[in-house]
Design a protein around this motif. Structure first.
Motif, PDB file in Angstrom:
ATOM      1  N   GLU A 129       4.327  -1.102  -5.742  1.00  0.00           N
ATOM      2  CA  GLU A 129       5.328  -0.314  -5.204  1.00  0.00           C
ATOM      3  C   GLU A 129       5.081  -0.451  -3.821  1.00  0.00           C
ATOM      4  O   GLU A 129       3.653  -0.697  -3.260  1.00  0.00           O
ATOM      5  CB  GLU A 129       5.404   0.997  -5.581  1.00  0.00           C
ATOM      6  N   GLU A 130       6.096  -0.570  -2.725  1.00  0.00           N
ATOM      7  CA  GLU A 130       5.702  -0.634  -1.291  1.00  0.00           C
ATOM      8  C   GLU A 130       5.100   0.878  -0.950  1.00  0.00           C
ATOM      9  O   GLU A 130       5.605   1.997  -1.406  1.00  0.00           O
ATOM     10  CB  GLU A 130       6.935  -0.381  -0.853  1.00  0.00           C
ATOM     11  N   GLY A 131       4.081   0.528  -0.237  1.00  0.00           N
ATOM     12  CA  GLY A 131       3.289   1.825   0.339  1.00  0.00           C
ATOM     13  C   GLY A 131       2.365   2.439  -1.008  1.00  0.00           C
ATOM     14  O   GLY A 131       1.539   3.383  -0.608  1.00  0.00           O
ATOM     15  N   LYS A 132       2.194   1.702  -1.956  1.00  0.00           N
ATOM     16  CA  LYS A 132       1.243   2.231  -3.037  1.00  0.00           C
ATOM     17  C   LYS A 132       0.255   1.432  -3.084  1.00  0.00           C
ATOM     18  O   LYS A 132       0.099   0.263  -3.039  1.00  0.00           O
ATOM     19  CB  LYS A 132       2.164   2.160  -4.543  1.00  0.00           C
ATOM     20  N   THR A 133      -0.920   2.124  -3.028  1.00  0.00           N
ATOM     21  CA  THR A 133      -2.585   1.189  -3.234  1.00  0.00           C
ATOM     22  C   THR A 133      -2.882   1.524  -4.469  1.00  0.00           C
ATOM     23  O   THR A 133      -3.039   2.452  -5.323  1.00  0.00           O
ATOM     24  CB  THR A 133      -3.319   2.169  -2.251  1.00  0.00           C
ATOM     25  N   LEU A 134      -2.889   0.176  -5.183  1.00  0.00           N
ATOM     26  CA  LEU A 134      -3.501   0.181  -6.717  1.00  0.00           C
ATOM     27  C   LEU A 134      -5.065   0.069  -6.644  1.00  0.00           C
ATOM     28  O   LEU A 134      -5.713  -0.224  -5.666  1.00  0.00           O
ATOM     29  CB  LEU A 134      -2.933  -1.243  -7.188  1.00  0.00           C
TER      30      LEU A 134
END
Length: 464
Positions: A129-134
Motif C-alpha cells: 500500500e502507498e506509505g506502507k512499509t512491508l
C-alpha cells in the motif's frame, strides 16, 4: 454482438451427473440457438482427485447425450505455463503480490477473528500500500501469490437467471491465485481460460455464485471482457431434499444402463428449471429453437422420477419396431438369452411396449418368449380351476386346425368359453400362466399368436 461462445467446464473427480448434464445441455443449446461455439474444458487442476477414468466418464456421458463440443477439450493441466506467465504479468503490474504469512500465523489470525465474532478473512498484512512499509520476507517460507482485490465499492452483475447481484468488495479478501509451490488456483485459472477462450456466456450451477465477484474483479484487472453469467438453481430430489446418490444423482450413463432413452433424458433435463409455455414433450431440435435464458427459473428444480419414466415410455412408443428391437436384443444377449430362436423380437416388443416404461422392463417382459418357462405351482393353482381343465384341453385341440391368425385364435377362445359356460378370465388367466409364467400379459390371443402353434399346444398339455 460478439459471436456467442459458451463452455462446459467439469472437474474430473467423478462421473457426469444429472446436474452437470443439465449445465452442459443448457450451455450447448444456447450456443446452438445463436449459431455460436460450445467449448469443452476439463478443469483437472485438483491432481489428488482428478482421474483419467473420470475424464472418460464425462466424455462418455456427453457422447451418449450427443452434446457435441465445437472447441476443445482443453485441459487446464496442459496450460500451466500460460497461467504462470499471467501471474508474473499481474505481479509486475501491481495487481498481485507475494504473501509470506505462514500457516501458523493464518491459524492464529482465524482464531482471533472467530473469538471476536467477525468473518474470518486475510488481513492484508503483506499487501503493498502507498506509505506502507512491508516487513523483510522471512527465510524458509515460499510465498503464495495473492490477488490485490479492489478496496471499497462493490462488484455487481446482472445475472441472466437471478437478476441483479451486488457484493461489497469489503466482503472479499485478497484471494490466493498461486500456491507456495507455484501452482495456480481454481478461481484464477477459470478467469484466464474464459478470457483466452473468448467465453461470452457462463452458464453454471448457483454453487458458483460466491466465486463470481472474485472472478469479475480478476477479469477486470486482466483487462478482459466480463461474460454474461447465468447461475442455474440447484436440483432437488423427489422428496424435496438436495439431489444425492440415493435420489438417483448417478452418472448419466447409469440411465443408459437402466434402460432410459437419451431422447427422454434430454427432454427431461430441458424441463428441469426451464420452460416453454406448457410444452412437456419436445424434440432436441425444438428445444434448441426455443431455448433462451429468460425462461430459466430462479427457484430450485425438483427431480420427478415418475415424470422421467412417463417421458421414457412416450419415446419408447414412438420408436419404430425394428429400432426398439435393436435396443432390446443386446440387453437379452447380456442375459445369455438368444432371441433368434423364438418369435420375432420386433413383434414381441411391439406387443409389450405399451406396458413398459424402460428398455430393461421391456426386456424383462419379452424374455419369456425366448426361455423355457415353468409356471410356479402356487400361481397355477391360484388360477387353474377344475372347471377350466376340459375347456383348455378342447382349446389346445382346436388350435391344431385353425389358421394361425389373431382373429381366428380370438374366435376359438370365445367359442371355447361359450361351449363350457365359462367367463373369459376362467380360461384366459390359467392360459397366461401356462404360457408365460405370468398372470398379467397383453391380450391373450396376441400372446398365443406370437408364441406359435406348437409351443402353445405343448405348454397347455404339459400342465393338464
Amino acid at each position: 454482438m460478439k459471436p456467442v461462445r459458451t463452455r462446459f467446464a467439469p472437474s474430473p473427480t467423478g462421473y457426469l451427473h444429472i446436474g452437470g448434464a443439465r449445465t452442459a445441455l443448457f450451455s450447448w443449446a444456447y450456443a446452438r440457438r445463436h449459431g455460436g461455439t460450445f467449448v469443452l474444458r476439463i478443469e483437472d487442476t485438483d491432481v489428488a482427485r482428478s482421474t483419467p477414468e473420470a475424464v472418460q466418464a464425462i466424455l462418455d456421458g456427453m457422447a451418449w447425450l450427443e452434446l457435441t463440443h465445437d472447441d476443445g477439450p482443453y485441459y487446464q493441466m496442459q496450460r500451466m505455463d500460460r497461467y504462470k506467465a499471467v501471474i508474473q504479468e499481474m505481479l509486475s503490474q501491481g495487481h498481485a503480490y507475494y504473501c509470506y504469512t505462514s500457516k501458523e500465523e493464518l491459524d492464529a489470525l482465524r482464531a482471533e477473528q472467530e473469538a471476536q465474532k467477525i468473518k474470518p478473512r486475510y488481513d492484508g498484512r503483506w499487501r503493498p500500500e502507498e506509505g506502507k512499509t512491508l516487513p523483510t520476507p522471512p527465510a524458509g517460507i515460499d510465498p503464495v501469490v495473492r490477488f490485490k482485490n479492489p478496496k471499497g465499492g462493490a462488484v455487481a452483475w446482472d445475472d441472466a437467471v437471478k437478476g441483479r447481484i451486488e457484493i461489497s468488495n469489503d466482503e472479499l479478501d485478497d484471494l490466493i491465485i498461486a500456491r507456495a509451490d507455484g501452482t495456480p488456483t481454481y478461481n484464477f485459472c477459470v478467469c484466464v481460460d474464459d478470457w483466452d477462450m473468448g467465453i461470452t456466456h457462463v452458464i453454471r450451477g448457483d454453487d458458483h455464485v460466491n466465486n463470481t465477484p472474485r472472478q469479475i474483479n480478476i477479469l477486470k484487472a486482466l483487462g478482459a471482457e466480463v461474460p454474461t453469467y447465468a447461475h442455474l438453481s440447484m436440483i432437488l430430489g423427489d422428496d424435496g431434499a438436495k439431489l444425492s446418490k440415493r435420489h438417483g444423482a448417478v452418472s448419466v450413463m447409469q440411465y443408459d444402463e437402466d434402460g432410459f432413452l437419451k431422447e427422454a433424458v434430454i427432454n427431461y433435463l430441458a424441463r428441469l428449471g426451464w420452460s416453454h409455455g406448457d410444452d412437456e414433450v419436445f424434440s432436441r431440435q425444438q428445444f434448441v429453437e426455443w431455448f433462451d435464458l429468460d425462461h430459466i427459473t430462479a427457484s430450485a428444480a425438483q427431480f420427478n422420477t415418475e415424470k422421467l419414466l412417463w417421458l421414457n415410455q412416450h419415446y419408447m412408443k414412438q420408436l419404430p419396431a425394428a429400432e426398439l428391437a435393436a435396443k432390446i436384443a443386446p440387453r437379452l444377449a447380456a442375459r445369455s438369452i438368444d432371441c433368434t430362436t423364438g418369435p420375432s423380437l420386433e413383434a414381441a416388443c411391439a406387443l409389450y411396449v405399451d406396458r413398459c416404461n424402460t428398455l430393461n422392463v421391456l426386456a424383462d417382459a419379452v424374455e419369456v418368449f425366448y426361455c423355457n418357462i415353468e409356471a410356479q405351482p402356487e400361481l397355477l393353482a391360484q388360477h387353474l380351476g377344475e372347471e377350466a381343465r376340459p375347456a383348455l384341453t378342447d382349446f389346445a385341440n382346436a388350435l391344431a386346425d385353425i389358421p394361425w391368425e389373431i382373429p381366428a385364435i380370438a374366435a376359438t377362445i370365445k367359442e371355447t368359453v361359450g361351449k363350457h359356460g365359462l367367463k373369459m378370465p376362467k380360461l384366459a388367466m390359467p392360459l397366461r400362466v401356462m404360457l408365460t409364467g405370468q398372470a398379467q400379459t397383453p391380450s391373450v390371443d396376441a400372446v398365443v399368436h406370437l408364441l406359435g402353434r406348437e409351443r402353445v399346444i405343448t405348454s397347455i398339455k404339459k400342465y393338464l
